[in-house]
Design a protein around this motif. Structure first.
Motif, PDB file in Angstrom:
ATOM      1  N   VAL A   1     118.934  73.492  31.193  1.00 54.96           N
ATOM      2  CA  VAL A   1     117.690  73.785  30.482  1.00 54.96           C
ATOM      3  C   VAL A   1     116.704  74.431  31.452  1.00 54.96           C
ATOM      4  N   THR A   2     115.963  75.406  30.960  1.00 56.63           N
ATOM      5  CA  THR A   2     114.891  76.005  31.762  1.00 56.63           C
ATOM      6  C   THR A   2     113.543  75.573  31.195  1.00 56.63           C
ATOM      7  N   LEU A   3     112.693  75.138  32.095  1.00 56.81           N
ATOM      8  CA  LEU A   3     111.316  74.792  31.736  1.00 56.81           C
ATOM      9  C   LEU A   3     110.419  75.861  32.350  1.00 56.81           C
ATOM     10  N   ILE A   4     109.634  76.513  31.514  1.00 59.06           N
ATOM     11  CA  ILE A   4     108.766  77.586  32.008  1.00 59.06           C
ATOM     12  C   ILE A   4     107.323  77.095  32.109  1.00 59.06           C
ATOM     13  N   LEU A   5     106.759  77.251  33.289  1.00 57.39           N
ATOM     14  CA  LEU A   5     105.394  76.775  33.549  1.00 57.39           C
ATOM     15  C   LEU A   5     104.554  77.905  34.124  1.00 57.39           C
ATOM     16  N   ASN A   6     103.255  77.719  34.076  1.00 58.12           N
ATOM     17  CA  ASN A   6     102.339  78.702  34.649  1.00 58.12           C
ATOM     18  C   ASN A   6     101.731  78.173  35.939  1.00 58.12           C
ATOM     19  N   GLY A   7     101.740  79.017  36.958  1.00 57.27           N
ATOM     20  CA  GLY A   7     101.195  78.615  38.248  1.00 57.27           C
ATOM     21  C   GLY A   7      99.698  78.399  38.236  1.00 57.27           C
TER      22      GLY A   7
ATOM     23  N   ARG B   1      94.316  78.327  14.687  1.00 56.61           N
ATOM     24  CA  ARG B   1      93.796  77.654  15.888  1.00 56.61           C
ATOM     25  C   ARG B   1      94.898  77.168  16.823  1.00 56.61           C
ATOM     26  N   GLU B   2      96.090  77.001  16.261  1.00 58.47           N
ATOM     27  CA  GLU B   2      97.175  76.482  17.105  1.00 58.47           C
ATOM     28  C   GLU B   2      97.703  77.613  17.978  1.00 58.47           C
ATOM     29  N   ILE B   3      97.666  77.395  19.296  1.00 55.70           N
ATOM     30  CA  ILE B   3      98.078  78.458  20.213  1.00 55.70           C
ATOM     31  C   ILE B   3      99.210  77.980  21.130  1.00 55.70           C
ATOM     32  N   TYR B   4      99.901  78.967  21.682  1.00 55.95           N
ATOM     33  CA  TYR B   4     100.958  78.689  22.658  1.00 55.95           C
ATOM     34  C   TYR B   4     100.303  78.488  24.028  1.00 55.95           C
ATOM     35  N   THR B   5     100.668  77.413  24.693  1.00 56.44           N
ATOM     36  CA  THR B   5     100.013  77.065  25.961  1.00 56.44           C
ATOM     37  C   THR B   5     100.588  77.808  27.157  1.00 56.44           C
ATOM     38  N   GLY B   6     101.755  78.447  26.964  1.00 58.28           N
ATOM     39  CA  GLY B   6     102.412  79.096  28.096  1.00 58.28           C
ATOM     40  C   GLY B   6     103.542  78.248  28.657  1.00 58.28           C
TER      41      GLY B   6
ATOM     42  N   GLY C   1      94.100  76.980  31.645  1.00 54.18           N
ATOM     43  CA  GLY C   1      94.414  77.827  32.781  1.00 54.18           C
ATOM     44  C   GLY C   1      93.155  78.133  33.572  1.00 54.18           C
ATOM     45  N   VAL C   2      93.378  78.589  34.797  1.00 54.91           N
ATOM     46  CA  VAL C   2      92.251  78.980  35.642  1.00 54.91           C
ATOM     47  C   VAL C   2      92.238  80.501  35.736  1.00 54.91           C
ATOM     48  N   ASN C   3      91.174  81.098  35.268  1.00 56.52           N
ATOM     49  CA  ASN C   3      91.043  82.548  35.385  1.00 56.52           C
ATOM     50  C   ASN C   3      89.805  82.966  36.158  1.00 56.52           C
ATOM     51  N   SER C   4      88.865  82.052  36.313  1.00 55.90           N
ATOM     52  CA  SER C   4      87.605  82.408  36.956  1.00 55.90           C
ATOM     53  C   SER C   4      87.097  81.215  37.761  1.00 55.90           C
ATOM     54  N   PRO C   5      86.178  81.470  38.683  1.00 52.00           N
ATOM     55  CA  PRO C   5      85.596  80.348  39.442  1.00 52.00           C
ATOM     56  C   PRO C   5      84.950  79.308  38.535  1.00 52.00           C
ATOM     57  N   VAL C   6      84.399  79.738  37.413  1.00 50.43           N
ATOM     58  CA  VAL C   6      83.778  78.773  36.498  1.00 50.43           C
ATOM     59  C   VAL C   6      84.835  77.825  35.934  1.00 50.43           C
TER      60      VAL C   6
ATOM     61  N   LEU D   1     114.588  75.381  21.264  1.00 51.45           N
ATOM     62  CA  LEU D   1     113.472  76.052  21.926  1.00 51.45           C
ATOM     63  C   LEU D   1     112.231  75.217  21.620  1.00 51.45           C
ATOM     64  N   ALA D   2     111.689  74.581  22.667  1.00 53.41           N
ATOM     65  CA  ALA D   2     110.534  73.707  22.461  1.00 53.41           C
ATOM     66  C   ALA D   2     109.297  74.359  23.076  1.00 53.41           C
ATOM     67  N   LEU D   3     108.275  74.517  22.249  1.00 52.08           N
ATOM     68  CA  LEU D   3     107.035  75.170  22.692  1.00 52.08           C
ATOM     69  C   LEU D   3     105.937  74.131  22.797  1.00 52.08           C
ATOM     70  N   LEU D   4     105.185  74.182  23.860  1.00 52.47           N
ATOM     71  CA  LEU D   4     104.016  73.304  23.961  1.00 52.47           C
ATOM     72  C   LEU D   4     102.818  74.054  23.372  1.00 52.47           C
ATOM     73  N   THR D   5     102.194  73.440  22.393  1.00 48.77           N
ATOM     74  CA  THR D   5     101.066  74.095  21.727  1.00 48.77           C
ATOM     75  C   THR D   5      99.840  73.181  21.758  1.00 48.77           C
ATOM     76  N   VAL D   6      98.704  73.768  21.413  1.00 47.28           N
ATOM     77  CA  VAL D   6      97.466  72.985  21.347  1.00 47.28           C
ATOM     78  C   VAL D   6      96.533  73.659  20.346  1.00 47.28           C
ATOM     79  N   ASP D   7      95.692  72.883  19.725  1.00 45.39           N
ATOM     80  CA  ASP D   7      94.674  73.468  18.861  1.00 45.39           C
ATOM     81  C   ASP D   7      93.462  73.802  19.715  1.00 45.39           C
ATOM     82  N   MET D   8      93.058  75.076  19.673  1.00 42.61           N
ATOM     83  CA  MET D   8      91.901  75.521  20.467  1.00 42.61           C
ATOM     84  C   MET D   8      90.707  75.732  19.539  1.00 42.61           C
ATOM     85  N   PRO D   9      89.572  75.184  19.898  1.00 43.10           N
ATOM     86  CA  PRO D   9      88.367  75.457  19.103  1.00 43.10           C
ATOM     87  C   PRO D   9      88.107  76.963  19.029  1.00 43.10           C
ATOM     88  N   ASP D  10      88.235  77.639  20.169  1.00 36.55           N
ATOM     89  CA  ASP D  10      88.136  79.096  20.180  1.00 36.55           C
ATOM     90  C   ASP D  10      89.442  79.675  20.722  1.00 36.55           C
ATOM     91  N   PRO D  11      90.317  80.123  19.822  1.00 37.82           N
ATOM     92  CA  PRO D  11      91.653  80.567  20.263  1.00 37.82           C
ATOM     93  C   PRO D  11      91.705  82.016  20.742  1.00 37.82           C
TER      94      PRO D  11
END
Ligand code: UD1
Ligand code: CA
Length: 470
Positions: free
Chosen positions: A107-113, A175-180, A234-239, A135-145
């Motif tokens: 099995v391959t588990l794909i993660l984001n650095g 609202r349900e999005i793929y987490t990566g 995820g981290v995209n910015s210093p904030v 194929l198992a996807l990790l998802t989450v409901d995002m207030p702002d997707p």
């Protein structure tokens, strides 16, 4: 450990540039709680019993690879591999680069650095859902997707992931999005990756397109929804980095308080490493713990202390504004010792029980036996200090001759007066007294009073110079 027999290989995507960090440093090497983002992901993944870990690098590849290799310890039980993705043509293209190094079975588990706070338990349940063949996807409901890939379902069944830029207005309402994060059988991953095309708005090879291939092939697809957004942020910015740092620290603080540690303010408590606390530890505001630190029973840490790579024994009190850093050699503070305020303990400071180190006292590579005291304005370097020694205010060991460091030995019960310079190498015999202001260059006998300074003279009826008239 995975419950299933399938071997687990982990692919971590870390090729992206991280433009919004506006930094020279590759994004995945930015620190959260003292560890690189990528390191968090690797550390968590390594608890799953993985066969191999494949890190996909691109921007700053050499730097990222070096950092990973440095971090990985000799007793790691998995194979660490790197593949480079140059240029970056999308997440699907990224995983394609790993195909040659991934064994077919398993099995391959794909993660984001750049998603540092994912927890092992979440990954375990995703792997359980995958069960070796789905194929198992990790998802989450995002207030702002906005910006994320949306999960398209028909009834309950997952049909596809559509990227934000390719989505219709209606799909963008989802609202349900793929987490990566996904887990799937490697053999299937390989066949689906081979079918990816970049006929989309971004002209990228989307990893997320494999979902529709799975559905077309009649392969089972499951979505595993987490309620814990912090884990998939995820981290995209210093904030965002600072937000996740705070979230992480608050979780740690809560964990410590649940164990009984008293924190004056959980929002002003930072652990950047491994902190172990015994019972009845209390920590005042604005303290930072780095590297490996252990605090014994009843230890009290005053406000504004930094404690790194140190072991503090039961009952010791570290008064405010104390800086302790053992670096590689470590610092140990004995039972019931009193340190600070404004003390500095450096590598190799080994303080016995009941030792007192007061304000503006620096101790480096020195052993102080039970009850030794240096209460004000002093420096002890490369020294061995016996029991009950009293080291006076303003006294120092002159341990460095400009080329080499030398030892000072102060035997038990010596009383060193104020403002003394002990020029090493030198030994002060047990029970001796050193007169204030002495510069000691030769060994002193036990029990003696040793004085080495100009004799005091008095000139009678001394007339001070008078101001001359203009
Ligand atoms: C991706 C998903 C999206 C999901 C989102 C979650 C795709 C096509 N889309 O979005 O559905 O909601 O993640 O965050 O997968 N990377 C590479 N090489 C590349 C491109 C990206 O290594 O060529 C790495 C990045 O460094 C990052 C990760 O892949 O670690 C995700 O890339 P990013 O651009 O942040 O995500 P999106 O593609 O926008
Ligand atoms: Ca992208």
């Amino acid at each position: 450990m995975t419950q299933k027999s399938e071997a687990l290989d982990v692919v971590i995507m870390a090729a992206g540039k991280g433009t919004r960090m506006k930094s020279q440093l590759p994004k995945v090497l930015h620190l959260l709680a003292g560890r690189a983002l990528l390191q968090h992901v690797m550390d968590t993944a390594s608890t799953l019993g993985v066969r191999s870990m494949v890190v996909i690098t691109g921007h700053g590849a050499a730097q990222v690879e070096l950092a990973c290799e440095r971090q990985i310890s000799a007793n790691t039980h998995f194979d660490l591999k790197f593949v480079r993705q140059e240029p970056q043509l999308g997440t699907g293209h990224a995983v394609q680069q790993a195909v040659p190094v991934l064994p077919d079975e398993g099995v391959t588990l794909i993660l984001n650095g750049d998603v540092p706070l994912i927890e092992a338990a979440t990954l375990q349940s995703l792997l359980q859902e995958c069960a070796g063949d789905k194929l198992a996807l990790l998802t989450v409901d995002m207030p702002d997707p906005t910006g994320y890939g949306r999960i398209l379902r028909a009834g309950d069944a997952v049909q596809a992931i559509v990227e934000h830029k390719d989505a219709t207005e209606q799909q963008r309402q989802i609202r349900e999005i793929y987490t990566g994060v996904m887990a799937l059988p490697t053999a299937k991953l390989k066949t689906w990756l081979a079918r990816l095309r970049n006929d989309n708005v971004q002209r990228e090879f989307y990893l997320t397109d494999i979902v529709k291939f799975a559905v077309a092939d009649g392969a089972p697809v499951v979505a595993c929804k987490t309620a814990d957004k912090v884990q998939v942020d995820g981290v995209n910015s210093p904030v965002q980095l600072a937000e996740l740092e705070r979230a992480y620290q608050m979780r740690q603080a809560t964990r410590f308080m649940e164990q009984g540690v008293r924190l004056a303010d959980p929002a002003r408590f930072d652990v950047r490493g491994e902190l172990v606390c015994a019972q009845d530890v209390s920590i005042d505001v604005n303290c930072i713990f780095e590297g490996r630190v252990s605090l014994g029973e009843g230890v009290r840490i005053g406000a504004n202390c930094i404690v790194a790579n140190a072991s503090i024994a039961a009952g010791a009190v570290i008064h405010p504004f104390t800086h302790i850093d053992g670096e590689k050699a470590g610092v140990s503070v004995g039972e019931g010792a009193l340190i600070g305020p404004f003390a500095r303990l450096r590598p190799g400071a080994q303080l016995g029980p009941e030792v007192h180190i007061g304000n503006f006292v620096e101790v480096k590579n020195s052993t102080l036996a039970r009850g030794a005291k240096a209460n004000h304005l002093a420096y002890l370097g490369d020294s061995i200090v016996g029991e009950r020694v009293n080291f006076g205010a303003g006294s120092i060991t002159a341990n460095y001759d400009g080329s080499n460091k030398h030892r000072t030995v102060i035997e038990a019960d010596v009383h060193v007066g104020s403002n003394c310079v002990l020029v090493a190498p030198v030994t002060l015999g047990a029970g001796g007294t050193i007169g204030g202001g002495s510069t000691i260059t030769r060994d002193t006998p036990a029990g003696a009073l040793s004085v080495a300074r100009g004799k005091q003279v008095s000139v009678a009826n001394w007339q001070r110079p008078k101001k001359s008239k203009p």
